[in-house]
Write a protein that holds these residues in place. Sequence first.
Motif, mmCIF file in Angstrom:
data_model
loop_
_atom_site.group_PDB
_atom_site.id
_atom_site.type_symbol
_atom_site.label_atom_id
_atom_site.label_comp_id
_atom_site.label_asym_id
_atom_site.label_seq_id
_atom_site.Cartn_x
_atom_site.Cartn_y
_atom_site.Cartn_z
ATOM 1 N N LYS A 359 0.860 -1.184 0.000
ATOM 2 C CA LYS A 359 0.000 0.000 0.000
ATOM 3 C C LYS A 359 0.895 1.232 0.000
ATOM 4 O O LYS A 359 1.675 1.451 0.932
ATOM 5 N N GLN A 474 -3.595 6.870 -3.272
ATOM 6 C CA GLN A 474 -3.331 5.567 -2.673
ATOM 7 C C GLN A 474 -3.277 4.509 -3.768
ATOM 8 O O GLN A 474 -4.178 4.435 -4.600
ATOM 9 N N GLU A 476 -2.579 0.265 -4.238
ATOM 10 C CA GLU A 476 -2.536 -0.997 -3.503
ATOM 11 C C GLU A 476 -2.230 -2.144 -4.463
ATOM 12 O O GLU A 476 -3.117 -2.910 -4.835
ATOM 13 N N ARG A 642 -5.026 -6.988 7.202
ATOM 14 C CA ARG A 642 -4.912 -5.616 6.690
ATOM 15 C C ARG A 642 -5.085 -4.627 7.821
ATOM 16 O O ARG A 642 -5.813 -4.871 8.756
#
Length: 642
Positions: A359, A474, A476, A642
Amino acid sequence: MKRFRLLVATTVVALSLTGSVEKAAATERPRPAEVTSLSVVSTSGRAEVVIAVDGSIDVRDFVLTSPARVVLDLKGARLVMPPRLYDKVSRGGINNVRLAQYKDDVVRVVIDLDTEHDYTVTRNAQGIHVSIRGGPAEFTAWHAAPPVEAEVTEVAEVLQPRRDMRPASERLAQNQQQSQQPRITVTYQDADIRDVLSAFAAFSGRTIVVGKGVSGTVTAEVRDQPWDVALRAILQSQGFAAQEEASGIISVDSYANIASQQALEPLATQIIPVNYARASSLVETIRNLLAKDCTGSQGAAPGAQTIASQGACITRGSVTADTATNRLVISDVPSRLQDILSYIQQLDVRTPQIAIKAKIIFVNRTDIEDIGISYDLGSGEQFFNRLVQRNDPATFRPIDTNGDGVPDATGGGTPFNSNTNVINIGGSALSAIANANQRVVQPALELVFSAAIGRFNLTTFLDALQEVRLADIQAEPSIVTLDNRRAEILVGEETPIRIIDAGSGAGGAGGQQIARATVTFKETGIILSVTPHVTNNRQILMTLHSERSNLQAAASDLGYTFQKQRADNQLLVGDGETAVIGGLTVTQVTVSKAGIPILVDLPLIGRLFGQTRRQEEKRDLLILVTPHIIDEGEQIGSPRGR
């Protein structure tokens, strides 16, 4: 001479008596039952745990909560199968099944449930059945049992001479733990080795064939050791070895004779399938394990193919890989094929898979505060028009606003051209301007104040702006790869970069040099490259490269610039844990002040005579990674934790 024979006879009698006493004691003591296998199956619309037990035992069951569990204690049982881990697949309300040797004579089985269920415990010829009611009835069965080859190679593993580099204390402890043969206690004093082997054959009930070159005397004291471990130690001390034939007969001879027998033994070919590994990757390893003939080229068999690197030893057999079916074709002496098969089974294991999720968080925050005051002072025809556009009175024309034919207003007019303005300062005339070039760009607030001071007009402009910009990016990326295999994922684009080399071009018309241009491609975007390794304690060692990059036009004539945020490192992370592999915070504060000299520096009221601008920019970069080991039977999905 008579004394020696009497001592040998006494030793053999003592050995026989010791074996008889131990066999009698074993007859008196009840043989413990053995837990041989464990299964989870679907029967009559419910889940059923089947525990195969060979022998008579007492069963005690009870329930535990938080979480819900059913516990069974099998008294009088011994665990002979390895405590294989359950595959973590929910079956009929069963989340996990564990078993272990709780005490010397108690095997404990723990069944983890998703919630409390009714259950029943029954026994039949197949073993113990634990029926769980209330869960889903449709699922794939699960089974755990000892490997099939364990019983076949048990004696061979003990008797075959193998090179072991571990400390002697560790090897002996392992032999005592693994061997399940009857234990023997005996003392020898200058006993003939053939008599010793005869005594071991009588005690073990096995057939032992002694080679003609086996001779010597044995002095040893064996106390409560498995007979196979004691026999191997005695043979090694005398320079002899034992090997088990396919018929179960144990042959004892010198190492040289065993090697010469293998040199004369005819070759046999066997095709061995490989499940997980690539057959071609095992060829070199298996080739080094093939039987070798070190007696010279004259004693080499016709099938000799490869000359070993050590002296004149010749590798008799051969190994090739069939890539179409992923199988190994091995030619070797029959006495070595079984060992090679066991080696292949140890090498051909399921390689763990690791799901890795990264991430990349990039936050850009910009705060702007801008305030400024501008002034314009003029009278009549004397003024500056850069702040307030004024019209030339000479260009006004009459306008009939009501349509009665009589002009009742003036309009039109052209603004004064700043290049042709003439400002006369004389008498009581005055003109001035302040901060004309320091206006706030696109202000959020514009306040105009105008006042008449005699013949003069004072116009004040107040501009104010407060702006907050927030960019939160962001990314991922996630990828699944095998243990010790490099994997890379790219989500982005390849940008062509043209490179012009003016000095390497060919000559053109008129003798001019023509520059040569080449094009290379540069990858930009989200890039994740990782090479994981699973340790013995289920931790993950990763060599990782994580990058976020983008292309921007350069302010100079170079064309483009590449903005990057990346991290390259190695780290050790537990299964399912999240680790921060990189972090960066950049804060930039810019303060500017402009205004009327001297007045702008006055305390408190100085801001009335200028403009103040404050800009704060903060950039945060955070890179996280979460690895997860995918166990056998587990579906490949997003990493947990997570």
